[in-house]
Design a protein around this motif. Structure first.
Motif, mmCIF file in Angstrom:
data_model
loop_
_atom_site.group_PDB
_atom_site.id
_atom_site.type_symbol
_atom_site.label_atom_id
_atom_site.label_comp_id
_atom_site.label_asym_id
_atom_site.label_seq_id
_atom_site.Cartn_x
_atom_site.Cartn_y
_atom_site.Cartn_z
ATOM 1 N N ALA A 115 0.892 -1.035 0.346
ATOM 2 C CA ALA A 115 0.034 0.081 0.071
ATOM 3 C C ALA A 115 0.595 1.538 -0.206
ATOM 4 C CB ALA A 115 -0.699 0.263 1.359
ATOM 5 N N GLY A 120 -3.349 -1.204 6.556
ATOM 6 C CA GLY A 120 -2.924 -0.213 5.803
ATOM 7 C C GLY A 120 -2.786 0.493 6.525
ATOM 8 N N ASP A 123 -1.546 6.133 -6.798
ATOM 9 C CA ASP A 123 -2.434 5.959 -5.378
ATOM 10 C C ASP A 123 -2.476 7.455 -5.330
ATOM 11 O OD1 ASP A 123 -2.965 3.174 -5.924
ATOM 12 O OD2 ASP A 123 -1.341 2.744 -4.021
#
Length: 341
Positions: free
Chosen positions: A62, A322, A99
């Motif tokens: 992540a 995460g 992201d």
């Protein structure tokens, strides 16, 4: 501050180490076997990172980095955020850029060309999480510590109500110079500068330099209880707060399940933690607290209101794996009756 600032395009602009997190579960015995101090963050080189990765359990990747997580949280609240950090022109760099932009964050720092070939690929943090949710981090900075003054856009900094600086940048010298340039640009534009102490181990390494920076260049400080203790070399929480308060305009100190304490001159505002059914992974808890708190400050909310936004965001992120929100923080705030402006 040297002038009355104009309305800002961004609520928060963060400067930090652009990192992709690799999270995996582990038992305490794994940490002991590999010489890792539970709950710590240590820097490793490329070879050490590869060796530890080979021993870790299956996990998830992540996009992370402390300040990157924070601006992703600001975006999840519906805030306007920007980010300054360095990735390489490799696969992980592409993942990070995608992201952070998908979170609604402005990010246009040029990647490090040829970084991967030179052993400076996009930074990654190997995070081993024990059953109690505590995370132990080993970070290979790679391209992240190639952030330089040239990457700091003074116009972008000046167009942000709050500039948030990640304490981890005190480790690489070029990053520290970029850090100081961002603070100078912010104050030149009449903006406030916030700093997070990031980690008690960072404070131990750079205590004198951090104390000097806070005294001369910071308007807002964010820290957890352990970092505050390290900064003033005392376990007396109240005494440490009394020493920090006169140094800055505002400080927020998080205390895990005991919530947070916000300092502003002689004021002490206590904010309770939001309840969580089960703590799964504490990675990103402080980063998301910062997201809500800084957005609240940028929007002119009362200190307790800003603190409650921080507590809400922290409660969301520790309930899952995460470091970034998995649901809309803006929607959660509405459900909790918290205002964002």
């Amino acid at each position: 501050m040297t002038q009355t600032p104009s309305p800002a395009r961004f609520d928060v602009c963060a400067v930090g180490n652009a990192i992709v997190d690799v999270l995996a579960p582990c038992e305490p015995a794994f940490l002991e076997a590999n010489g890792l101090t539970a709950g710590s963050m240590q820097l490793v080189d490329a070879a050490q990172s590869a060796a530890l990765y080979a021993l870790m359990a299956a996990g998830v990747e992540a996009s992370g980095g402390s300040a990157g997580n924070t601006v992703a949280g600001v975006g999840s609240f519906g805030g306007r955020a920007a980010y300054v950090g360095k990735v390489a022109d490799d696969q992980l760099g592409g993942v990070f850029a995608h992201d952070v932009r998908a979170a609604g964050v402005h990010f246009d720092v040029a990647p490090l060309v040829g970084g991967a070939e030179a052993g400076l690929g996009t930074g990654r943090c190997l995070i081993n999480v024990t059953p109690d949710g505590q995370r132990t981090m080993c970070t290979f900075l790679g391209a992240a510590n190639q952030l330089t003054v040239a990457d700091v856009d003074a116009a972008l900094i000046g167009d942000s109500a709050l500039v948030y600086l990640e304490g981890y940048l005190f480790d690489p010298a070029p990053g520290r110079a970029a850090f100081e340039a961002a603070a100078a640009a912010a104050h030149e534009a009449g903006r406030r500068v916030a700093i997070t102490l990031s980690d008690a181990f960072v404070v131990h390494r750079w205590r004198a330099e951090l104390m000097d920076f806070i005294a001369t260049s910071a308007d807002v400080v964010l820290a957890n209880e352990a970092e505050l203790a390290a900064l003033f070399e005392t376990e007396d929480f109240a005494a440490a707060c009394d020493r920090l308060a006169p140094m800055v305009e505002i400080a927020a100190v998080t205390r895990g399940p005991d919530g947070s304490v916000i300092l502003a001159g002689d004021r002490r505002v206590e904010v309770a933690a939001f309840p969580v059914d089960k703590v799964v992974d504490t990675t990103g808890a402080g980063d998301q607290y910062a997201a809500g708190f800084l957005l609240g400050l940028a929007r002119g909310l009362e200190l307790e209101e800003a603190g409650r936004l921080g507590s809400l965001a922290a409660s969301e992120v520790i309930a899952h794996w995460g470091p970034r929100p998995m649901v809309s923080l803006e929607a959660l705030a509405a459900d909790a009756g918290l205002r964002l402006a």
